[in-house]
Design a protein around this motif. Structure first.
Motif, PDB file in Angstrom:
ATOM      1  N   UNK A 168       0.838  -1.203   0.000  1.00  0.00           N
ATOM      2  CA  UNK A 168       0.000   0.000   0.000  1.00  0.00           C
ATOM      3  C   UNK A 168       0.871   1.250   0.000  1.00  0.00           C
ATOM      4  N   UNK A 169       1.923   1.247   0.814  1.00  0.00           N
ATOM      5  CA  UNK A 169       2.810   2.406   0.883  1.00  0.00           C
ATOM      6  C   UNK A 169       3.441   2.686  -0.479  1.00  0.00           C
ATOM      7  N   UNK A 170       3.846   1.615  -1.189  1.00  0.00           N
ATOM      8  CA  UNK A 170       4.423   1.792  -2.525  1.00  0.00           C
ATOM      9  C   UNK A 170       3.400   2.361  -3.503  1.00  0.00           C
ATOM     10  N   UNK A 171       2.170   1.858  -3.420  1.00  0.00           N
ATOM     11  CA  UNK A 171       1.110   2.377  -4.294  1.00  0.00           C
ATOM     12  C   UNK A 171       0.823   3.837  -3.958  1.00  0.00           C
ATOM     13  N   UNK A 172       0.808   4.147  -2.671  1.00  0.00           N
ATOM     14  CA  UNK A 172       0.572   5.530  -2.266  1.00  0.00           C
ATOM     15  C   UNK A 172       1.709   6.443  -2.727  1.00  0.00           C
ATOM     16  N   UNK A 173       2.943   5.950  -2.688  1.00  0.00           N
ATOM     17  CA  UNK A 173       4.077   6.752  -3.149  1.00  0.00           C
ATOM     18  C   UNK A 173       3.937   7.094  -4.627  1.00  0.00           C
ATOM     19  N   UNK A 174       3.323   6.195  -5.397  1.00  0.00           N
ATOM     20  CA  UNK A 174       3.151   6.423  -6.830  1.00  0.00           C
ATOM     21  C   UNK A 174       1.928   7.273  -7.144  1.00  0.00           C
ATOM     22  N   UNK A 175       0.868   7.118  -6.355  1.00  0.00           N
ATOM     23  CA  UNK A 175      -0.384   7.782  -6.738  1.00  0.00           C
ATOM     24  C   UNK A 175      -1.166   8.403  -5.610  1.00  0.00           C
ATOM     25  N   UNK A 176      -0.523   8.680  -4.481  1.00  0.00           N
ATOM     26  CA  UNK A 176      -1.245   9.304  -3.376  1.00  0.00           C
ATOM     27  C   UNK A 176      -1.774  10.680  -3.747  1.00  0.00           C
ATOM     28  N   UNK A 177      -2.964  11.020  -3.287  1.00  0.00           N
ATOM     29  CA  UNK A 177      -3.593  12.296  -3.648  1.00  0.00           C
ATOM     30  C   UNK A 177      -3.323  13.406  -2.640  1.00  0.00           C
ATOM     31  N   UNK A 178      -2.583  13.113  -1.583  1.00  0.00           N
ATOM     32  CA  UNK A 178      -2.224  14.133  -0.605  1.00  0.00           C
ATOM     33  C   UNK A 178      -0.713  14.177  -0.450  1.00  0.00           C
ATOM     34  N   UNK A 179      -0.231  15.320  -0.040  1.00  0.00           N
ATOM     35  CA  UNK A 179       1.214  15.526   0.073  1.00  0.00           C
ATOM     36  C   UNK A 179       1.675  15.180   1.481  1.00  0.00           C
ATOM     37  N   UNK A 180       1.872  13.885   1.725  1.00  0.00           N
ATOM     38  CA  UNK A 180       2.334  13.394   3.019  1.00  0.00           C
ATOM     39  C   UNK A 180       3.674  12.703   2.800  1.00  0.00           C
ATOM     40  N   UNK A 181       4.701  13.022   3.587  1.00  0.00           N
ATOM     41  CA  UNK A 181       6.004  12.371   3.431  1.00  0.00           C
ATOM     42  C   UNK A 181       5.878  10.853   3.484  1.00  0.00           C
ATOM     43  N   UNK A 182       6.447  10.191   2.487  1.00  0.00           N
ATOM     44  CA  UNK A 182       6.267   8.751   2.369  1.00  0.00           C
ATOM     45  C   UNK A 182       6.908   8.010   3.536  1.00  0.00           C
ATOM     46  N   UNK A 183       7.956   8.575   4.111  1.00  0.00           N
ATOM     47  CA  UNK A 183       8.599   7.905   5.253  1.00  0.00           C
ATOM     48  C   UNK A 183       7.660   7.829   6.445  1.00  0.00           C
ATOM     49  N   UNK A 184       6.854   8.866   6.637  1.00  0.00           N
ATOM     50  CA  UNK A 184       5.889   8.844   7.735  1.00  0.00           C
ATOM     51  C   UNK A 184       4.803   7.806   7.488  1.00  0.00           C
ATOM     52  N   UNK A 185       4.364   7.721   6.237  1.00  0.00           N
ATOM     53  CA  UNK A 185       3.350   6.724   5.899  1.00  0.00           C
ATOM     54  C   UNK A 185       3.904   5.316   6.103  1.00  0.00           C
ATOM     55  N   UNK A 186       5.135   5.093   5.650  1.00  0.00           N
ATOM     56  CA  UNK A 186       5.759   3.773   5.760  1.00  0.00           C
ATOM     57  C   UNK A 186       5.898   3.355   7.218  1.00  0.00           C
ATOM     58  N   UNK A 187       6.433   4.241   8.042  1.00  0.00           N
ATOM     59  CA  UNK A 187       6.653   3.907   9.452  1.00  0.00           C
ATOM     60  C   UNK A 187       5.339   3.602  10.167  1.00  0.00           C
ATOM     61  N   UNK A 188       4.342   4.441   9.924  1.00  0.00           N
ATOM     62  CA  UNK A 188       3.061   4.257  10.600  1.00  0.00           C
ATOM     63  C   UNK A 188       2.347   2.996  10.119  1.00  0.00           C
ATOM     64  N   UNK A 189       2.331   2.772   8.812  1.00  0.00           N
ATOM     65  CA  UNK A 189       1.621   1.621   8.253  1.00  0.00           C
ATOM     66  C   UNK A 189       2.244   0.301   8.698  1.00  0.00           C
ATOM     67  N   UNK A 190       3.554   0.190   8.557  1.00  0.00           N
ATOM     68  CA  UNK A 190       4.209  -1.065   8.921  1.00  0.00           C
ATOM     69  C   UNK A 190       4.131  -1.306  10.425  1.00  0.00           C
ATOM     70  N   UNK A 191       4.312  -0.252  11.202  1.00  0.00           N
ATOM     71  CA  UNK A 191       4.280  -0.399  12.658  1.00  0.00           C
ATOM     72  C   UNK A 191       2.965  -0.965  13.167  1.00  0.00           C
ATOM     73  N   UNK A 192       1.849  -0.382  12.745  1.00  0.00           N
ATOM     74  CA  UNK A 192       0.556  -0.842  13.247  1.00  0.00           C
ATOM     75  C   UNK A 192       0.182  -2.195  12.652  1.00  0.00           C
ATOM     76  N   UNK A 193       0.599  -2.455  11.405  1.00  0.00           N
ATOM     77  CA  UNK A 193       0.198  -3.713  10.782  1.00  0.00           C
ATOM     78  C   UNK A 193       1.043  -4.897  11.218  1.00  0.00           C
ATOM     79  N   UNK A 194       2.190  -4.657  11.816  1.00  0.00           N
ATOM     80  CA  UNK A 194       2.898  -5.752  12.473  1.00  0.00           C
ATOM     81  C   UNK A 194       2.060  -6.266  13.642  1.00  0.00           C
ATOM     82  N   UNK A 195       1.454  -5.347  14.375  1.00  0.00           N
ATOM     83  CA  UNK A 195       0.583  -5.740  15.488  1.00  0.00           C
ATOM     84  C   UNK A 195      -0.663  -6.457  14.980  1.00  0.00           C
ATOM     85  N   UNK A 196      -1.243  -5.929  13.914  1.00  0.00           N
ATOM     86  CA  UNK A 196      -2.420  -6.576  13.340  1.00  0.00           C
ATOM     87  C   UNK A 196      -2.052  -7.965  12.824  1.00  0.00           C
TER      88      UNK A 196
END
Length: 358
Positions: A168-196
């Protein structure tokens, strides 16, 4: 991890749609072998998979309604790719999760319709491929026992969820519609989904273990686990006759199917009311990081089953439970129909070559 409309731009959504369509087409061909569409599959027990494939889709639908808490203000739910791949095979597994995503998007306004390709690529293809590859690798090095199959299921499911977060992070890096630093998205997404992923692993291992305990021959990933019983006759070892008649095995399969569908109905119709109401991992990250700034209203938001609740029913428990029961019923019917058609297809016989053609 259902991506709504508006998270990913149109060009990248279209590309993922093409990828998803191609993967589904390949899976339809592969599933024919897994479901018993060839003599090889029939000889290896594949004919037993077809009646269970629709059940697996319905069971995944039901369990996805059971959000479990993973951190303060965050919940998670089963993705199901690992479970489907191990139970019915990787190609059929992709189709199982795809059917679930389609039903959720059309009937329950869960996961955007323009984002369907994103969701199938992420939740159906990624989780199934990663989980099954890890599972097969572990099975090769672990002892060929029932416990090893369960352990391999746990690890494969655990790692498939953060893998989906990475995609998802890779797809968002290619086509995300908001200007959010990809490193923040990566850290947050992977961190919470390890728990999930831990919850995914527990559910997957328990389910696979339960089926293996009663009918290991029905688990695609456990084929060949049980060696034929040998008897010593006249000083030589010979294969023992089948202990269970075919008719008894058929009744046993129907019993497993019946228990499975009742369990799915209870989970979706009753237990789901007690699921966590906190946003899931993607929703939480999207809200905290601003990814959801351009979220669009779902095309079927006015569906009578939107948000997993039957409209015009005042009692929330009844409305949600009835929606869950309807969802399980529709998913098992649609899924079983798809898998029945896939299994019934046969390769066209090659035309006979006439002497003139030779």
């Amino acid at each position: 991890m259902h991506v709504p409309d508006g998270f990913i731009n149109a060009p990248v959504s279209a590309v993922t749609g093409v990828v998803a369509a191609g993967a589904v087409a390949v899976s339809l061909r592969g599933a024919r072998r897994e479901l018993g569409g060839t003599s090889h599959a029939l000889s290896s027990g594949g004919e037993k998979t077809a009646p269970l494939a629709g059940l697996v889709a319905a069971f995944i639908f039901a369990v996805q309604m059971l959000n479990f808490p993973v951190a303060a203000g965050t919940s998670g739910h089963l993705l199901g790719g690992a479970l489907a791949a191990i139970l019915v095979g990787p190609y059929t597994g992709v189709l199982c999760v795809s059917v679930v995503l389609l039903m959720q998007g059309i009937l329950f306004a869960d996961g955007g319709l323009t984002a369907l390709g994103v969701n199938i690529t992420d939740m159906a293809i990624t989780t199934t491929v990663v989980a099954y590859a890890l599972f097969r690798g572990l099975v090769k090095v672990l002892p060929r026992t029932r416990r090893s199959i369960t352990v391999a299921s746990f690890v494969a499911a655990l790692l498939s969820v953060p893998a989906a977060a990475l995609v998802f992070t890779a797809i968002y890096a290619l086509g995300g519609t908001t200007d959010v630093p990809i490193t923040k998205v990566l850290t947050a997404m992977v961190g919470v989904h390890v728990l999930i992923g831990i919850g995914e692993a527990v559910i997957t291992a328990l389910t696979v273990g339960a089926v293996i305990a009663v009918r290991p021959d029905l688990v695609h990933g456990a084929r060949g686990l049980t060696a034929p019983l040998k008897l010593r006759v006249g000083g030589e070892l010979v294969d023992a006759p089948a202990a269970v008649p075919a008719a008894a095995r058929t009744r046993s399969t129907k019993k497993v199917w019946g228990i499975g569908i009742v369990t799915a109905l209870v989970l979706a119709g009753f237990v789901s009311f007690y699921a966590s109401a906190s946003p899931d991992g993607l929703e939480k990250v999207a809200h905290d990081k601003g990814i959801d700034a351009k979220t669009k209203q779902h095309a079927t938001s006015d569906s009578p089953l939107a948000d997993y609740s039957v409209k015009d029913i005042g009692d929330a428990r009844l409305a949600g439970g009835l929606a869950g029961v309807i969802g399980v019923g529709v998913t098992v019917v649609v899924g079983s129909g798809v898998f029945w058609v896939v299994r019934r297809r046969r390769a066209e016989p090659a035309p006979e070559r006439t002497p003139e053609a030779v």
